[in-house]
Design an enzyme around this catalytic site. Sequence first.
Site, PDB file in Angstrom:
ATOM      1  CG  LEU A   1       4.626   9.684   7.309  1.00 40.60           C
ATOM      2  CD1 LEU A   1       5.095   9.208   8.588  1.00 40.60           C
ATOM      3  CD2 LEU A   1       5.539  10.979   6.834  1.00 40.60           C
ATOM      4  N   GLY A   2       4.676   7.191   3.039  1.00 42.04           N
ATOM      5  CA  GLY A   2       5.584   6.562   2.297  1.00 42.04           C
ATOM      6  C   GLY A   2       5.227   5.187   1.643  1.00 42.04           C
ATOM      7  CD1 TRP A   3       6.262   4.673  -2.743  1.00 44.72           C
ATOM      8  CD2 TRP A   3       4.387   3.159  -2.978  1.00 44.72           C
ATOM      9  NE1 TRP A   3       5.244   5.019  -4.001  1.00 44.72           N
ATOM     10  CE2 TRP A   3       4.496   3.967  -3.974  1.00 44.72           C
ATOM     11  CE3 TRP A   3       3.874   1.902  -2.791  1.00 44.72           C
ATOM     12  CZ2 TRP A   3       3.427   3.832  -4.996  1.00 44.72           C
ATOM     13  CZ3 TRP A   3       2.625   1.998  -3.622  1.00 44.72           C
ATOM     14  CH2 TRP A   3       2.594   2.859  -4.708  1.00 44.72           C
TER      15      TRP A   3
ATOM     16  CB  ALA B   1      -0.894   0.179   1.379  1.00 49.97           C
TER      17      ALA B   1
ATOM     18  CG  ASP C   1      -2.297  11.490  11.233  1.00 51.97           C
ATOM     19  OD1 ASP C   1      -3.384  11.913  11.294  1.00 51.97           O
ATOM     20  OD2 ASP C   1      -1.593  10.923  10.288  1.00 51.97           O
TER      21      ASP C   1
ATOM     22  N   GLY D   1       0.739   5.223   2.006  1.00 56.04           N
ATOM     23  CA  GLY D   1       0.228   6.100   2.784  1.00 56.04           C
ATOM     24  C   GLY D   1       0.920   7.490   2.690  1.00 56.04           C
TER      25      GLY D   1
END
Length: 411
Positions: free
Chosen positions: A90-92, A86, A208, A88
């Site tokens: 902040l990153g892969w 997936a 978060d 998101g």
Amino acid sequence: MLGAGLVEVPPVPYRDPADAIMENPEVPENRRFCSRCDEPVGRSREGRPGRTEGFCRNCGHPFSFTPKLKPGDTLGDQYEVLGCLAHGGLGWIYLARDHNVSGRWVVLKGLLDVGDSDAMAAATAERAFLAEVEHPNIVKIFNFVRHGGSGYIVMEYVGGRSLKDILLSRRRELGEDASLPLPQVIAYGLEVLSALGYLHNVGLLYCDFKPDNAIQSEEQLKLIDLGGVRRSFDAGSPIFGTPGYQAPEIAARGPSVPSDLYTVGRTLAVLSFPFRGYTKKHLRSLPPRDEVPLFQRYESYYRLLRRACHGDPARRFQSAAEMAEQLTGVLREVLSAEGTALPPAPSPLFGPEQNAAGAEVADLGNERNGDEPILRRLTPAEAAGALPVPLVAADDPAAGFLAGLTARDPG
């Protein structure tokens, strides 16, 4: 059983990691934004597909949404990449095998935009202290490795579905206005509060939380994205949050325990009723009670959300334990209203009874002439001694002294 052992939540089958690999890993164009100025980037134009790498037309900042790892890559002579799971904020996220530990499945999380210094700082901070976090409701961080100039977090694989996916699946089945059953939502909330309470007690803030960041696997719930976690005294690290969930004072005051609990309240609301406009009209408010049937039926739940999501952090819950205690009370009320028989709950303020006071039969000799026996009358001292003892408040300056006393000690 979740939610203080009171709710049987439908289990989510464990997902085979190999089945979760994306066939065509790419970031959708409508989710491509510049990490510096937040302007759209990488969009299609005149029939041509958008670029996955380039420079922002507004500020010139570089962007890259291309996975940097491919199947077969090996990181640190230990982790073999199998594919992308997936992407998101902040990153892969990659699936890999750990060849040094019985070939176990692990997850590697890299940076979505390698030109984003804030994202790099967040990932570096994550690996520095989160490897020591140990809680059954929090994903375990194993390691941090570097490859090709980029850093990657190595964490346990949690095979299941996020709370967001569970909600969307229910709406596909029952319609757009469908929500999760309230007892199930509260059970999730109590699990999350347990995890956040642990983080707060060790001086960390999650920052978060939202439905995307908790996964149910079988009958267990785990927080999975620790990219925004920071130390409570950290005033310089980048702050990550999501509109609709982030507390309104974050920009001015920074994150805090009450701001973390605010995100839990907003998540409970999103999961439990059709919360339209929570990112716009109700960005910093709840709908009026007369517009939400669930609020009309369960006033205690409405009052709990109002407090958790209050605009003033001083008027919110001040600890995860305090919110969990109130939420457990709401859950017991909801279950009772639905006809569920519940065992008595222990008091959070008083200890157990000292003895079964007043159970002794009075010795009256032959005066009763065969009548039914009667119970002996208690003396005032016996009655007082049998009362439950108040529990010592942890924040009482004399807590240590009081805890050493017994109920029989003279006043």
